[in-house]
Design a protein around this motif. Sequence first.
Motif, PDB file in Angstrom:
ATOM      1  N   ALA A   1      34.564 -48.346 -10.669  1.00 52.70           N
ATOM      2  CA  ALA A   1      35.954 -47.927 -10.471  1.00 52.70           C
ATOM      3  C   ALA A   1      36.902 -48.735 -11.350  1.00 52.70           C
ATOM      4  O   ALA A   1      37.803 -48.175 -11.985  1.00 52.70           O
ATOM      5  CB  ALA A   1      36.337 -48.073  -8.999  1.00 52.70           C
TER       6      ALA A   1
ATOM      7  N   TYR B   1      36.427 -47.654 -14.948  1.00 53.25           N
ATOM      8  CA  TYR B   1      37.056 -46.347 -15.162  1.00 53.25           C
ATOM      9  C   TYR B   1      38.565 -46.487 -15.288  1.00 53.25           C
ATOM     10  O   TYR B   1      39.189 -45.895 -16.168  1.00 53.25           O
ATOM     11  CB  TYR B   1      36.694 -45.406 -14.004  1.00 53.25           C
ATOM     12  CG  TYR B   1      37.332 -44.045 -14.130  1.00 53.25           C
ATOM     13  CD1 TYR B   1      36.773 -43.069 -14.936  1.00 53.25           C
ATOM     14  CD2 TYR B   1      38.509 -43.747 -13.451  1.00 53.25           C
ATOM     15  CE1 TYR B   1      37.355 -41.823 -15.059  1.00 53.25           C
ATOM     16  CE2 TYR B   1      39.105 -42.504 -13.575  1.00 53.25           C
ATOM     17  CZ  TYR B   1      38.520 -41.548 -14.375  1.00 53.25           C
ATOM     18  OH  TYR B   1      39.111 -40.319 -14.494  1.00 53.25           O
ATOM     19  N   MET B   2      39.173 -47.277 -14.408  1.00 54.23           N
ATOM     20  CA  MET B   2      40.630 -47.475 -14.461  1.00 54.23           C
ATOM     21  C   MET B   2      41.050 -48.178 -15.750  1.00 54.23           C
ATOM     22  O   MET B   2      42.078 -47.838 -16.339  1.00 54.23           O
ATOM     23  CB  MET B   2      41.099 -48.261 -13.244  1.00 54.23           C
ATOM     24  CG  MET B   2      41.115 -47.438 -11.973  1.00 54.23           C
ATOM     25  SD  MET B   2      41.813 -48.341 -10.602  1.00 54.23           S
ATOM     26  CE  MET B   2      40.336 -48.794  -9.744  1.00 54.23           C
TER      27      MET B   2
ATOM     28  N   SER C   1      40.758 -45.637 -18.568  1.00 58.89           N
ATOM     29  CA  SER C   1      41.831 -44.655 -18.418  1.00 58.89           C
ATOM     30  C   SER C   1      43.169 -45.243 -18.848  1.00 58.89           C
ATOM     31  O   SER C   1      43.944 -44.586 -19.560  1.00 58.89           O
ATOM     32  CB  SER C   1      41.901 -44.187 -16.964  1.00 58.89           C
ATOM     33  OG  SER C   1      42.952 -43.279 -16.799  1.00 58.89           O
ATOM     34  N   THR C   2      43.442 -46.466 -18.444  1.00 55.21           N
ATOM     35  CA  THR C   2      44.685 -47.121 -18.835  1.00 55.21           C
ATOM     36  C   THR C   2      44.749 -47.296 -20.353  1.00 55.21           C
ATOM     37  O   THR C   2      45.790 -47.053 -20.971  1.00 55.21           O
ATOM     38  CB  THR C   2      44.803 -48.500 -18.146  1.00 55.21           C
ATOM     39  OG1 THR C   2      44.765 -48.292 -16.733  1.00 55.21           O
ATOM     40  CG2 THR C   2      46.081 -49.208 -18.515  1.00 55.21           C
TER      41      THR C   2
END
Length: 133
Positions: A54, A57-58, A61-62
């Motif tokens: 997680a 992924y964050m 994505s950021t």
Amino acid sequence: GSAGSGPVAALGERILCASALEARGMLLSGCKCACGSSSLRATIRNVAFVTFLAVTYMAISTGLITFNKYLMHKDRFPYAIAIGVLHMTSSFTCNSLLLRLCPWLYPSLTDEEQRVELDRGLITRVLLPIATA
């Protein structure tokens, strides 16, 4: 129920059992005691792995959002549709590669027990609205 029963008490008993066996050097990584301490370890490992995924992924994505914000300047690359097409193409390519190389990552497509049929109903109810958004 009494004060000593329930899931919290059971978890406490598992932790105490595992730590008592570890203190005596009796708990091995593949060993499972009667109270289920190896399943507690497996659960902790799974939670740590999911948390790692997680956070990764964050972070990705950021980074992608920041990069897109940098790109979307009239002097750099003002073509939003082209960026969207490039992202979708790279996502499709990477997922296709992963499906071929690591099919266990997609149990709903490869595992007979968990398999989801990609029929017209699923495509029109679920996939098409996401694709058009």
